[in-house]
Design a protein around this motif. Structure first.
Motif, PDB file in Angstrom:
ATOM      1  N   GLU A   1       4.606  -4.074   2.888  1.00  0.00           N
ATOM      2  CA  GLU A   1       3.427  -4.749   3.429  1.00  0.00           C
ATOM      3  C   GLU A   1       3.494  -6.253   3.203  1.00  0.00           C
ATOM      4  O   GLU A   1       3.983  -6.721   2.175  1.00  0.00           O
ATOM      5  CB  GLU A   1       2.169  -4.181   2.755  1.00  0.00           C
ATOM      6  CG  GLU A   1       0.880  -4.773   3.255  1.00  0.00           C
ATOM      7  CD  GLU A   1      -0.343  -4.155   2.587  1.00  0.00           C
ATOM      8  OE1 GLU A   1      -1.460  -4.488   3.009  1.00  0.00           O
ATOM      9  OE2 GLU A   1      -0.170  -3.354   1.652  1.00  0.00           O
TER      10      GLU A   1
ATOM     11  N   TYR B   1     -12.862   0.516  -0.177  1.00  0.00           N
ATOM     12  CA  TYR B   1     -12.477   1.675  -0.989  1.00  0.00           C
ATOM     13  C   TYR B   1     -13.662   2.583  -1.294  1.00  0.00           C
ATOM     14  O   TYR B   1     -13.631   3.371  -2.243  1.00  0.00           O
ATOM     15  CB  TYR B   1     -11.795   1.218  -2.284  1.00  0.00           C
ATOM     16  CG  TYR B   1     -10.636   0.301  -2.031  1.00  0.00           C
ATOM     17  CD1 TYR B   1      -9.408   0.806  -1.642  1.00  0.00           C
ATOM     18  CD2 TYR B   1     -10.765  -1.079  -2.129  1.00  0.00           C
ATOM     19  CE1 TYR B   1      -8.336  -0.035  -1.373  1.00  0.00           C
ATOM     20  CE2 TYR B   1      -9.704  -1.930  -1.859  1.00  0.00           C
ATOM     21  CZ  TYR B   1      -8.495  -1.403  -1.481  1.00  0.00           C
ATOM     22  OH  TYR B   1      -7.449  -2.231  -1.198  1.00  0.00           O
TER      23      TYR B   1
ATOM     24  N   ASP C   1      -6.206   4.516  -0.837  1.00  0.00           N
ATOM     25  CA  ASP C   1      -5.087   4.001  -0.065  1.00  0.00           C
ATOM     26  C   ASP C   1      -3.871   4.915  -0.188  1.00  0.00           C
ATOM     27  O   ASP C   1      -3.825   5.799  -1.035  1.00  0.00           O
ATOM     28  CB  ASP C   1      -4.728   2.610  -0.601  1.00  0.00           C
ATOM     29  CG  ASP C   1      -4.253   1.686   0.486  1.00  0.00           C
ATOM     30  OD1 ASP C   1      -3.927   2.180   1.573  1.00  0.00           O
ATOM     31  OD2 ASP C   1      -4.210   0.471   0.249  1.00  0.00           O
TER      32      ASP C   1
ATOM     33  N   ASN D   1      -6.600   2.803  -6.602  1.00  0.00           N
ATOM     34  CA  ASN D   1      -6.100   1.576  -7.211  1.00  0.00           C
ATOM     35  C   ASN D   1      -6.949   1.117  -8.376  1.00  0.00           C
ATOM     36  O   ASN D   1      -6.519   0.265  -9.162  1.00  0.00           O
ATOM     37  CB  ASN D   1      -6.046   0.459  -6.163  1.00  0.00           C
ATOM     38  CG  ASN D   1      -5.091   0.775  -5.023  1.00  0.00           C
ATOM     39  OD1 ASN D   1      -4.105   1.466  -5.207  1.00  0.00           O
ATOM     40  ND2 ASN D   1      -5.394   0.276  -3.838  1.00  0.00           N
TER      41      ASN D   1
ATOM     42  N   SER E   1       0.818  -1.206   0.000  1.00  0.00           N
ATOM     43  CA  SER E   1       0.000   0.000   0.000  1.00  0.00           C
ATOM     44  C   SER E   1       0.856   1.262   0.000  1.00  0.00           C
ATOM     45  O   SER E   1       0.356   2.356  -0.238  1.00  0.00           O
ATOM     46  CB  SER E   1      -0.924   0.013   1.223  1.00  0.00           C
ATOM     47  OG  SER E   1      -0.178   0.030   2.412  1.00  0.00           O
TER      48      SER E   1
ATOM     49  N   TYR F   1      -7.063   6.059   3.530  1.00  0.00           N
ATOM     50  CA  TYR F   1      -6.654   4.921   4.355  1.00  0.00           C
ATOM     51  C   TYR F   1      -5.276   5.190   4.965  1.00  0.00           C
ATOM     52  O   TYR F   1      -4.274   4.556   4.619  1.00  0.00           O
ATOM     53  CB  TYR F   1      -6.614   3.647   3.511  1.00  0.00           C
ATOM     54  CG  TYR F   1      -7.973   3.082   3.150  1.00  0.00           C
ATOM     55  CD1 TYR F   1      -9.140   3.563   3.728  1.00  0.00           C
ATOM     56  CD2 TYR F   1      -8.089   2.044   2.227  1.00  0.00           C
ATOM     57  CE1 TYR F   1     -10.378   3.039   3.399  1.00  0.00           C
ATOM     58  CE2 TYR F   1      -9.326   1.503   1.900  1.00  0.00           C
ATOM     59  CZ  TYR F   1     -10.463   2.010   2.483  1.00  0.00           C
ATOM     60  OH  TYR F   1     -11.702   1.481   2.148  1.00  0.00           O
TER      61      TYR F   1
ATOM     62  N   TYR G   1      -8.377  -5.198   5.112  1.00  0.00           N
ATOM     63  CA  TYR G   1      -8.894  -5.875   3.915  1.00  0.00           C
ATOM     64  C   TYR G   1      -9.628  -7.155   4.300  1.00  0.00           C
ATOM     65  O   TYR G   1      -9.064  -8.041   4.935  1.00  0.00           O
ATOM     66  CB  TYR G   1      -7.764  -6.180   2.943  1.00  0.00           C
ATOM     67  CG  TYR G   1      -8.247  -6.735   1.629  1.00  0.00           C
ATOM     68  CD1 TYR G   1      -8.630  -5.878   0.604  1.00  0.00           C
ATOM     69  CD2 TYR G   1      -8.323  -8.102   1.409  1.00  0.00           C
ATOM     70  CE1 TYR G   1      -9.083  -6.382  -0.604  1.00  0.00           C
ATOM     71  CE2 TYR G   1      -8.776  -8.609   0.206  1.00  0.00           C
ATOM     72  CZ  TYR G   1      -9.153  -7.750  -0.798  1.00  0.00           C
ATOM     73  OH  TYR G   1      -9.613  -8.255  -1.983  1.00  0.00           O
TER      74      TYR G   1
END
Length: 964
Positions: A223, A652, A669, A677, A140, A721, A849
């Motif tokens: 991540e 999202y 994000d 994204n 991310s 986010y 998520y």
């Protein structure tokens, strides 16, 4: 969160399984009919075949509509979103990126005033990473490819420094690109040419080019993975066939053998050497002490897309460094108290909770654990206290203290007397530039509380306030007024009062140049112990903080204690020897296999009203107080279906609820940027959050938030986010680049200002990951995090607490891990009692998520203070199923209110931004449907006319239908 991956694809195909089966059946039928009439007379055969394929076309249209307006609606809406960032805003963002980098690069050493290179504009830059530095992190934290990146060498060149092209060409020829390190696969190779590959000619040319050499070492984190604690157990390639870059047991944050050889080689040939650590994760840099030639050391974490310009300006003397380290650098990271209890530990007695082998993401996963055995003694709190107790020799353990950083000028700080009023402590600090270069300085304020042997755990140093000066000319002074509350020095007493306490005694309040070096000090005396219980909560608490995490300690864990000079150190910090969860702790463990909604059902609950017609729309409550009575009337209008969708489909975006004209919003994000994204639209990436923390400048953090907010607004994005503010518990944590510091107060104040900045543009920030999410390893494997309540509150919740209380955070993202034996996303003590009750949070809590993972469940979440799920489709447990249960529907109603309250007060409901009615793609889809319907009618007309033209009589037609 995740990007596109095959598990997502499989999950979506499973979601569309019924539609695909229906399509396949219809296709087979059409083919069968086509074949079945092959022996009929040509006119009949032609007519029937046309009818079957027209019917097939109609079926395809219907199926596509069902898919697009059903399970794929959210993803299509996200992928067809609009909005772009204005050029002027991008330019302002880029300039801010450089400003943050300029104040966040830390000069650790500068012997003989080697820097700045005022009289020398040439420099040899050694190290393969000089041509492939670290800009940020992976996952991310990745950067947007649409914007140009200023490389390290370009940053130096842009500042007027000439770099040795022969060296950079040599490194590029060795290897052009950095090995792939991503969420799904990691190659930890550290490319570095062996010393014997440098030709004599190259070295002689280098010495002729400049008498100054800089060596760059880089590390990248990201991540979904942590950095290797044993390089022999991961994928990497040695740079030489004659030796190993790492021996068994050596970790990623040590220098490799090739890097050590390079440093030695450069020091053999140059007397003026600069070492640049280009890593957000602190490294072992003891090699700087081994060579007198290394005169300057610079900590330069990920610089984002343009931050390396600032490095060039610092080296050239155009910018005077003013950064202070947000973490402690030690000589041996393996001796940190968390070292043995970081990584992968799997329970051996939890087979009944094993995830199904059919799970797309984590088939057959078993619960795992990690023990935060160090208690409150994280980072400098451990090193300063251990030194005070004689457990360690500070000078041989700590290389660069927390809060350390040098300047090209010198400063003097003078502390005034303490002023006390109504529980508030204040004093002035006069900062004077005593050197000959304009610069900024940081005032760091620590307290050392009275400690009773065997009593409540206390650190010998605790950051309680800080501020940064403006740019001061030589000889110029600035008076900084420091203010904090007496209660800010309280400790959490788990086993005695079960609340915060301020013990009687003398508190040393000091101004320091770093966590270890005291410049001046005053004593504050508390005459009698103060207990902040239910009758006397802290002034910032809505309700008193009382025990909520006693169960998170575990029944068998031993935690580090200061008692008798850390007498239990060896026992406490040892690696786990038991891999079984106690029966007492196991009794409270819940995942999807044993979750029973009846355990949460209150028989006295009555079913709330739904689907009412009260004449209210969501926009009517913009600006209304959270307890405005109109909320109940509005919530009565919601249907169960609308509430279900809002809770299930929070990925999202926040879902629409047409009955109250609640519009769908877009959330995006990016910890150091904001990226959609789905559409690919994104912003310029700022330096990593570690750099921002290194600035110790809350004004810059505010500007950072404002920049994100402005760009989000122009992208038609309402939620961000970020910021991410977990604690740097261990240097190997993969997302340390994304988090701020080992200190919760520094991190929290930075985050609070970023949240406020974004909020000025109506953007709500999902402060994450709440809470105790300090490692990536096993993050989807039900990792049970065990810690003391005192450590939870004083260390790990602290930045979130400040973000809520001072920053006014309106959204929180919960974490994957369990706290003790309870999933954080369904932890009533965390989400209801602490976040909402003690801190007064009014807003929404989103899961991380949501791919189920065998333990994430929407019902369990909303029944315990969660709000909605970060999912864009049905994952199997993000949809509420017990909608005939009044307790569940009441929780749905509360979750919906939290979403509505947050969204209506965001930029989405600014009148100029409000977009009601059908979305553009829906309008286009309807238009295509009308066009296709027309085509189908025309085809049918032609089919019938063609049949009549062939003069087929009624009897033949009846014969055809009878045959079919």
């Amino acid at each position: 969160m995740l990007g596109i991956n095959w598990s997502d694809v499989i999950s979506i195909l499973n979601l569309l399984r019924v539609y695909l089966i229906v399509f396949a059946v219809l296709l087979v039928l059409a083919i069968v009919v086509t074949i079945a009439v092959r022996k009929r007379r040509t006119p009949i055969k032609k007519f029937v075949r046309r009818q079957s394929w027209i019917a097939m076309l109609m079926a395809v249209v219907v199926i596509l509509n069902l898919v697009c307006f059903g399970p794929m609606s959210t993803m299509i809406s996200l992928a067809t979103g609009n909005g772009s960032i204005e050029e002027e805003t991008l330019e302002e963002s880029s300039a801010l990126s450089e400003e943050i980098a300029a104040e966040g690069i830390v000069m650790m050493e500068n012997d003989d005033s080697l820097l700045p290179l005022a009289d020398n504009n040439t420099i040899n830059v050694f190290g393969w990473s000089s041509t492939n530095p670290c800009y940020g992190g992976t996952g991310s934290g990745s950067m947007n490819d649409d914007y140009p990146i200023v490389s390290l060498l370009e940053g130096l060149n842009n500042a007027g420094l000439e770099t040795n092209a022969g060296l950079s060409d040599f490194y590029t020829a060795y290897r052009e690109a950095r090995p792939e390190i991503g969420m799904w696969a990691q190659d930890f190779t550290l490319p570095e040419p062996t010393v014997d590959s440098y030709s004599d000619e190259l070295m002689e040319d280098s010495k002729e080019f400049s008498d100054v050499a800089m060596v760059v070492v880089s590390r990248v984190g990201g991540e979904h993975y942590d950095l290797p604690r044993d390089m022999s157990k991961v994928t990497y390639e040695n740079n030489s066939e004659d030796y190993n870059d790492f021996e068994a047991g050596e970790h990623y944050l040590q220098l490799s053998q090739s890097e050590e050889d390079l440093v030695a080689y450069v020091c053999e040939n140059f007397d003026n050497v600069i070492l640049v650590c280009n890593s957000a994760n602190v490294m072992e840099l003891g090699i700087a002490d081994e060579y007198d030639q290394i005169k300057s050391v610079i900590w330069c974490p990920g610089m984002g897309q343009s931050g390396f310009n600032a490095l060039g300006k610092i080296l050239a003397g155009e910018v005077n460094p003013s950064g202070k380290s947000a973490d402690t650098f030690v000589y041996d990271l393996t001796q940190s108290p968390s070292w043995n209890n970081f990584g992968s530990f799997t329970y051996d007695n939890m087979d009944e909770f094993q995830i199904s082998e059919d799970d797309a993401f984590m088939p057959n996963a078993l619960p795992t654990f990690v023990n935060y055995v160090e208690g409150i003694y994280v980072g400098y709190r451990y090193y300063e206290t251990a030194a005070a107790e004689g457990l360690i020799d500070y000078g041989s353990t700590v290389q660069y203290p927390f809060g350390h950083g040098l300047s090209y000028t010198s400063f003097e700080q003078e502390m005034g007397g303490l002023q006390v009023s109504d529980g508030s402590i204040s004093f002035d600090v006069t900062v004077t530039n005593t050197g000959d270069v304009t610069g900024k300085d940081v005032v760091e304020v620590y307290y050392n509380p009275p400690y009773e042997n065997g009593g409540v755990e206390k650190s010998a140093a605790n950051l309680v306030a800080y501020d940064k000066t403006e740019s001061l000319e030589p000889g110029e002074s600035e008076v900084i007024t420091i203010t904090f509350n007496e209660e800010d020095m309280a400790s959490y007493d788990t086993y005695g009062e079960g609340s915060y306490i301020l013990d009687a005694g003398d508190y040393a309040i000091s101004i320091n140049s770093d966590s270890h070096t005291v410049l001046d000090s005053e004593t504050y005396t508390v005459d009698a112990k103060i207990v902040y219980d239910e009758g006397n909560p802290r002034s910032t608490d809505e309700t008193a903080a009382v025990n909520q995490f006693a169960a998170s300690e575990g029944t068998e864990n031993i935690y580090l204690s200061r008692a008798d000079g850390f007498a239990n150190y060896e026992e406490a910090v040892a690696a786990p020897t038991s891999f079984s969860m106690s029966e007492e702790d196991k009794a409270s463990f819940v995942n999807n296999s044993n979750f029973d909604v009846n355990d949460y059902t209150d028989e006295a609950d009555e079913m709330p009203a739904t689907g009412a017609d009260n004449g209210l729309e969501l926009a009517d409550l913009r600006g209304a107080e959270y307890d405005d009575e109109r909320w109940d009337a509005l919530l009565d209008e919601l249907t169960v279906s609308e509430m279900t969708d809002m809770i299930a489909l929070g990925g999202y975006s926040t879902a629409e609820a047409s009955g109250i004209v609640k519009v769908r919003t877009t959330d995006c994000d990016g910890p150091a940027a904001i990226n959609n994204n789905f559409t690919g639209v994104g912003s310029i990436a700022m330096p990593s959050n570690v750099v921002l923390a290194n600035t110790w400048n809350t004004d810059l953090s505010l500007k950072f938030g404002e920049s994100i907010g402005a760009m989000a607004d122009q992208m038609n994005v309402s939620g961000w986010y970020a910021p991410s503010t977990n604690t740097h518990r261990n240097a190997l944590a993969g997302r340390n680049f994304e988090y701020y510091s080992e200190d919760g107060f520094l991190a929290g104040t930075m985050v609070a200002n970023s949240v406020q900045g974004a909020k000025e543009h109506g953007v709500y920030s999902y402060v994450k990951h709440f809470a105790l999410n300090e490692q990536e390893t096993n993050r989807w494997s039900m990792v049970c995090t065990w810690s003391t309540e005192q450590a939870v509150r004083e260390n790990y919740l602290k930045p979130f607490e400040i973000a809520v209380k001072q920053g006014g955070a309106e959204a929180i993202m919960s974490s994957y891990n369990y706290i003790g034996s309870t999933w954080a996303g369904a932890h009533n003590g965390l989400l209801n009692n602490v976040l909402r009750g003690e801190w007064g949070f009014k807003g929404m809590v989103l899961t991380d998520y949501f791919a189920n993972f065998g333990y994430m469940d929407a019902e369990r979440s909303i029944l315990n203070g969660g709000t909605f799920c970060l999912s864009t489709y049905d994952t199997g447990s993000n949809y509420i199923v017990d909608t005939d249960n009044p307790t569940v529907v009441k929780a749905m109603r509360q979750a919906s209110k939290d979403i509505l309250y947050t969204v209506v007060n965001s930029r989405a409901y600014v009148p100029a931004n409000l977009q009601t009615g059908l979305l553009n793609w829906q309008i286009m889809a309807i238009a295509i449907d009308v066009l296709l319907a027309g085509i189908i009618v025309i085809l049918e007309v032609f089919a019938i006319k063609g049949f009549k033209k062939d003069n087929v009589n009624t009897l033949v037609v009846e014969d055809v239908f009878e045959g079919v």
